[in-house]
Scaffold this active site. Structure first.
Site, PDB file in Angstrom:
ATOM      1  N   ARG A  91       0.821  -1.208   0.000  1.00  0.00           N
ATOM      2  CA  ARG A  91       0.000   0.000   0.000  1.00  0.00           C
ATOM      3  C   ARG A  91       0.858   1.262   0.000  1.00  0.00           C
ATOM      4  NH1 ARG A  91      -3.434   0.263   5.200  1.00  0.00           N
ATOM      5  NH2 ARG A  91      -4.947  -1.032   4.156  1.00  0.00           N
ATOM      6  N   TYR A  92       1.973   1.212   0.704  1.00  0.00           N
ATOM      7  CA  TYR A  92       2.884   2.365   0.782  1.00  0.00           C
ATOM      8  C   TYR A  92       4.143   2.036  -0.009  1.00  0.00           C
ATOM      9  CZ  TYR A  92       0.004   3.328   4.910  1.00  0.00           C
ATOM     10  OH  TYR A  92      -1.043   3.550   5.768  1.00  0.00           O
ATOM     11  N   ARG A  95       7.136   0.055   2.066  1.00  0.00           N
ATOM     12  CA  ARG A  95       6.964  -1.120   2.922  1.00  0.00           C
ATOM     13  C   ARG A  95       5.840  -2.018   2.432  1.00  0.00           C
ATOM     14  NH1 ARG A  95       5.205   3.654   4.852  1.00  0.00           N
ATOM     15  NH2 ARG A  95       3.611   3.826   6.455  1.00  0.00           N
ATOM     16  N   CYS A 104      -4.517 -17.833  14.251  1.00  0.00           N
ATOM     17  CA  CYS A 104      -4.092 -17.053  15.405  1.00  0.00           C
ATOM     18  C   CYS A 104      -4.205 -17.911  16.662  1.00  0.00           C
ATOM     19  CB  CYS A 104      -5.008 -15.838  15.604  1.00  0.00           C
ATOM     20  SG  CYS A 104      -4.943 -14.660  14.252  1.00  0.00           S
ATOM     21  N   CYS A 108      -9.884 -12.729  18.294  1.00  0.00           N
ATOM     22  CA  CYS A 108     -10.405 -11.542  18.941  1.00  0.00           C
ATOM     23  C   CYS A 108     -11.759 -11.222  18.315  1.00  0.00           C
ATOM     24  CB  CYS A 108      -9.440 -10.373  18.734  1.00  0.00           C
ATOM     25  SG  CYS A 108      -7.741 -10.813  19.152  1.00  0.00           S
ATOM     26  N   CYS A 111     -11.756  -8.467  15.623  1.00  0.00           N
ATOM     27  CA  CYS A 111     -10.674  -8.531  14.632  1.00  0.00           C
ATOM     28  C   CYS A 111     -11.032  -7.847  13.313  1.00  0.00           C
ATOM     29  CB  CYS A 111     -10.330  -9.986  14.354  1.00  0.00           C
ATOM     30  SG  CYS A 111      -9.094 -10.169  13.052  1.00  0.00           S
ATOM     31  N   ARG A 113      -9.610  -8.417  10.517  1.00  0.00           N
ATOM     32  CA  ARG A 113      -9.553  -9.383   9.413  1.00  0.00           C
ATOM     33  C   ARG A 113     -10.392 -10.619   9.752  1.00  0.00           C
ATOM     34  NH1 ARG A 113      -3.377  -8.503   8.763  1.00  0.00           N
ATOM     35  NH2 ARG A 113      -3.366  -6.722   7.343  1.00  0.00           N
ATOM     36  N   ASP A 274     -11.848  -0.733  13.576  1.00  0.00           N
ATOM     37  CA  ASP A 274     -12.147  -0.819  12.144  1.00  0.00           C
ATOM     38  C   ASP A 274     -13.588  -1.255  11.922  1.00  0.00           C
ATOM     39  OD1 ASP A 274      -9.578  -0.111  11.071  1.00  0.00           O
ATOM     40  OD2 ASP A 274      -8.835  -2.049  11.779  1.00  0.00           O
ATOM     41  N   ASP A 311      -7.612   3.494  10.256  1.00  0.00           N
ATOM     42  CA  ASP A 311      -7.256   2.896   8.973  1.00  0.00           C
ATOM     43  C   ASP A 311      -8.446   3.123   8.052  1.00  0.00           C
ATOM     44  OD1 ASP A 311      -5.799   1.346   7.093  1.00  0.00           O
ATOM     45  OD2 ASP A 311      -4.992   0.144   8.737  1.00  0.00           O
ATOM     46  N   LYS A 318      -3.502   4.490   6.877  1.00  0.00           N
ATOM     47  CA  LYS A 318      -3.733   4.991   8.225  1.00  0.00           C
ATOM     48  C   LYS A 318      -3.552   6.504   8.265  1.00  0.00           C
ATOM     49  CE  LYS A 318      -1.774   0.778  10.229  1.00  0.00           C
ATOM     50  NZ  LYS A 318      -1.349   0.240   8.923  1.00  0.00           N
TER      51      LYS A 318
END
Ligand code: PLP
Ligand code: SF4
Length: 347
Positions: A91-92, A95, A104, A108, A111, A113, A274, A311, A318
């Site tokens: 995206r950037y 990075r 995981c 959570c 989450c 995702r 999010d 985000d 972000k």
């Protein structure tokens, strides 16, 4: 022994005494939609030292997850819009993310995702995927940093971690390898000497952003794991999600940030919730979040101040939350494009 195993279903949670039997019928529809996972470490915390339910509410399913608001979406931060190869998000300019696995140690309930992770999630990067992602980075000298994420990348074996590090270490223009993980906190027993050595073994700077939302998550073994990583030369950073009813108070955030600093973990991001499906009961308003962050200014060392970020949906990235963003109902990002927030439903 149930105690040493991850709890993976409503039935497991009932059997472990963390939910009443009546929850079976009530919560099964939630479990059908979103993965359930409570590590033995987090189950132990819930039993022994979770006075306000700050840990429990992060991991035990809730009927409210079935409520999806119009603004919520499948891919809340727009990863798919920037994914040229399986597992890689770019995206950037400088990075990239490698989403190494989709599992995981815990699932959570908030989450971002949540529809991509879990036993039925996107899956892990294969040897071929990893080689292709490394070649992508190697061909682009402007990429200086690879962020290893998932799911949780420390679900991998030490051997697999060594393979990943070997790929990255061989790319001359890379400066930084950054892990994003919840393992040191929720499953510290995974951080064996072997894994710590594998994670940290590189001539490049190795950073690790640990996801932790409440000081009650930080047990003795978690603290020991973080210390071991620090001794191994890993730059430790924090990532916290602002969660209504869990850490949306000045004392909760102050205690957490102080704990990070004491452990040598530099507070990095406080994420606004999010727009993942079925998570509206966890979201504060932006103004509430900003009030909290401003209150921390007077109370905590400058070293302990996280940046409060949002985000943007759609993949724009972000942005820091500011009064202007709230007043104007949106923000101009580094690309010069205007993005409304909250977004229009479904956009
Ligand atoms: C969050 C994120 C990053 C890392 O952003 P930083 O601000 O450097 O922490 C990089 N790529 C993607 C796609 C991200 O979502
Ligand atoms: S550890 Fe991270 S990726 Fe995994 S369920 Fe929690 S928030 Fe999602």
């Amino acid at each position: 022994m149930v105690k040493d195993k991850t709890l993976r279903s409503i039935e497991d949670l009932v059997a472990a005494g963390l939910l009443p039997a009546a929850a079976l019928a009530e919560l099964e529809p939630v479990a059908e939609q979103f993965a359930v996972g409570v590590s033995s470490q987090m189950a132990a915390v819930m039993r022994s030292r979770d006075p306000d339910g700050a840990v429990r509410r992060q991991f035990v399913p809730d009927r409210r997850e079935l409520t999806v608001t119009p603004a919520e979406r499948h891919d809340p931060i727009g990863d798919d819009a920037h994914s040229p190869l399986f597992g890689l998000v770019h995206r950037y300019p400088d990075r990239v993310l490698f989403k190494l696995v989709s599992v995981c140690p815990v699932y959570c309930r908030f989450c971002f995702r949540r529809e991509m992770v879990g036993p039925e999630g996107d899956g892990a990067m294969s040897d071929e995927d990893l080689a292709a992602a490394a070649a992508y980075v190697r061909a682009r000298p402007e990429i200086r940093e690879v962020i290893l994420t998932g799911g949780d990348p420390l679900m991998l074996s030490a051997r697999r971690v060594r393979t990943v590090m070997a790929h990255l270490d061989a790319i001359p223009h890379l400066d930084i390898i950054r892990w994003h993980t919840r393992v040191p906190v929720v499953a510290p027993e995974r951080l064996t000497e072997d894994l710590v050595a594998a994670v940290s073994r590189s001539d490049k700077t190795v950073a690790l952003a640990v996801h932790c939302n409440h000081a009650d998550e930080l047990t003795g073994p978690a603290e020991a794991g973080l210390r071991a990583l620090r001794r191994a030369g890993v730059m430790l950073l924090s990532q916290t999600v602002l969660l209504k009813g869990i850490n949306d108070s000045v004392p909760a955030l102050e205690t957490l940030m102080r704990a990070f600093l004491r452990l040598g973990v530099l507070p990095y991001y406080l994420h606004h919730g999010d727009l993942a499906k079925g998570t509206s009961h966890f979201r504060t308003t932006l103004a509430e979040g900003l009030d909290l962050v401003e209150a921390l200014r007077g109370r905590l060392s400058g070293l302990a101040q996280p940046t409060y970020v949002l985000d943007l949906p759609g993949g724009a990235g972000k942005v820091p939350v500011t009064r202007e963003l709230i007043a104007q109902g949106g923000v101009r990002t580094w690309t010069g494009d205007w993005h409304a927030y909250p977004p229009e439903a479904g956009s």
